[in-house]
Enzyme design. Structure first.
Site, PDB file in Angstrom:
ATOM      1  N   ASP A  51      52.960  58.199  57.675  1.00  0.00           N
ATOM      2  CA  ASP A  51      52.011  58.402  58.764  1.00  0.00           C
ATOM      3  C   ASP A  51      51.041  59.530  58.409  1.00  0.00           C
ATOM      4  O   ASP A  51      51.351  60.393  57.579  1.00  0.00           O
ATOM      5  CB  ASP A  51      52.749  58.777  60.050  1.00  0.00           C
ATOM      6  N   TYR A  79      64.034  63.386  53.142  1.00  0.00           N
ATOM      7  CA  TYR A  79      62.960  64.001  53.933  1.00  0.00           C
ATOM      8  C   TYR A  79      63.355  65.415  54.360  1.00  0.00           C
ATOM      9  O   TYR A  79      64.539  65.696  54.603  1.00  0.00           O
ATOM     10  CB  TYR A  79      62.690  63.202  55.214  1.00  0.00           C
ATOM     11  N   ASP A  93      56.826  61.544  68.210  1.00  0.00           N
ATOM     12  CA  ASP A  93      56.366  62.616  67.335  1.00  0.00           C
ATOM     13  C   ASP A  93      55.288  63.424  68.045  1.00  0.00           C
ATOM     14  O   ASP A  93      54.927  63.137  69.199  1.00  0.00           O
ATOM     15  CB  ASP A  93      55.870  62.076  65.980  1.00  0.00           C
ATOM     16  N   ARG A 192      61.558  59.726  62.984  1.00  0.00           N
ATOM     17  CA  ARG A 192      61.140  59.914  64.378  1.00  0.00           C
ATOM     18  C   ARG A 192      62.208  59.399  65.338  1.00  0.00           C
ATOM     19  O   ARG A 192      62.468  60.001  66.383  1.00  0.00           O
ATOM     20  CB  ARG A 192      59.838  59.158  64.645  1.00  0.00           C
TER      21      ARG A 192
END
Length: 316
Positions: A51, A79, A93, A192
């Site tokens: 994103d 991550y 988010d 998310r």
């Protein structure tokens, strides 16, 4: 964190993969568009969308090596992220509309034991409902496009694996509880959604405020170039090195390379494979001159080409 050196970088390589450290605010397609200009070819694709708010490792394929991207997408990922507990948003988010904010006392009273238990319940083999603004297709359209058009989207849960979910730091910020976390997970896991589900489990809501992808399979962001500093000629990882990072390596004789390249089957007993075969039986078939002949499937006592690669430079 995985670091790997690759030996066939250089201007003589016309296809391969690039490791790019995507900056904040750009889409993955923005990175592809810029790279097409730098590489002088439209045959550039990417594996694993990030994103605009996310940063970190984006793997690009150039020319015939775009064929490898299918296999990159399915690799496990790592991550680093920040989860804000105490507030839900429409997109799970920080880019979305604020929905429900928990009382400050409820946020402050989240105990270490409760947090540890909630994280543990989201670790391992779990069932996860992706965020409604994900890129998953619903009736041929992306879920996020439907949401932006005002439609209600309900996605089905899917099995994913969260191999590691570590809370690195926690801190109180303006009535919220911010968690810096490290997540190692299977392909298809939404960080998310982890933030949303962790907040829900604790009864105070949650969303993601920062996301950085640090690894895809054997490829680390440590070896990636920033987009502004990207030099395609020197940073391109050749097809043989890229495929050998993803699969066991099959060292071929010249005749085996010719036969497999022509679609012929060869006896598997005559092959020299470096590394253990995976369930798919695929290996990177490399000719004596270091050229990637293709991805070869070994099944029983027979090997045949699954994906052929042209000689470097013939597809640019």
């Amino acid at each position: 964190m995985v670091r790997r050196q690759f030996g066939t970088k250089g201007s003589s390589v016309h296809s391969g993969i690039l490791l790019v450290d995507k900056p904040h605010s750009l889409t993955s397609h923005d990175v592809v568009a810029r790279t097409r200009k730098l590489a002088g070819t439209r045959r550039v694709g990417h594996a694993g969308t990030l994103d605009p708010m996310a940063t970190g490792l984006l793997i690009l394929g150039v020319n015939s090596s775009t064929r490898l991207l299918t296999y990159v997408v399915g690799q496990d990922k790592e991550y680093l992220a920040t989860i804000r507990l105490g507030l839900t948003t429409s997109t799970d988010d920080a880019e979305g509309e604020a929905l429900i904010q928990a009382e400050a006392d409820a946020v402050r009273n989240v105990s270490e034991a409760a947090l540890v238990a909630a994280v543990a319940n989201l670790t391992g083999d779990i069932s996860q409902v992706p965020s409604s603004v994900s890129a998953i297709k619903v009736d041929g359209k992306r879920a996020y496009a439907l949401v932006r058009a005002g439609e209600t989207v309900e996605l089905k849960s899917r099995p994913v694996t969260v191999a590691r979910f570590d809370v690195l730091e926690r801190r109180q910020v303006d009535g919220f509880l911010d968690l810096d976390v490290r997540v190692e997970c299977s392909s298809g896991t939404y960080i998310r959604a982890l933030a949303r589900d962790l907040g829900a489990a604790l009864g105070i809501g949650g969303h993601l405020t920062r996301l950085r992808r640090t690894r895809i399979g054997p490829f680390s962001v440590d070896a990636a170039s920033t987009l502004d500093a990207l030099d395609v000629a020197t940073e391109l990882i050749g097809p043989a090195d890229a495929a050998s990072a993803l699969f066991p390596t099959l060292s071929l004789t010249e005749q085996q390379a010719i036969d497999l390249g022509h679609g012929k089957k060869v006896p598997a007993g005559d092959l020299s494979v470096s590394g253990a075969l995976g369930d798919d039986g695929l290996v990177a078939g490399v000719a004596p001159d270091g050229r990637l002949v293709g991805l070869v499937k070994i099944a029983g006592d027979i090997a045949k080409s699954a994906v052929n690669f042209p000689a470097d430079g013939q597809d640019s």
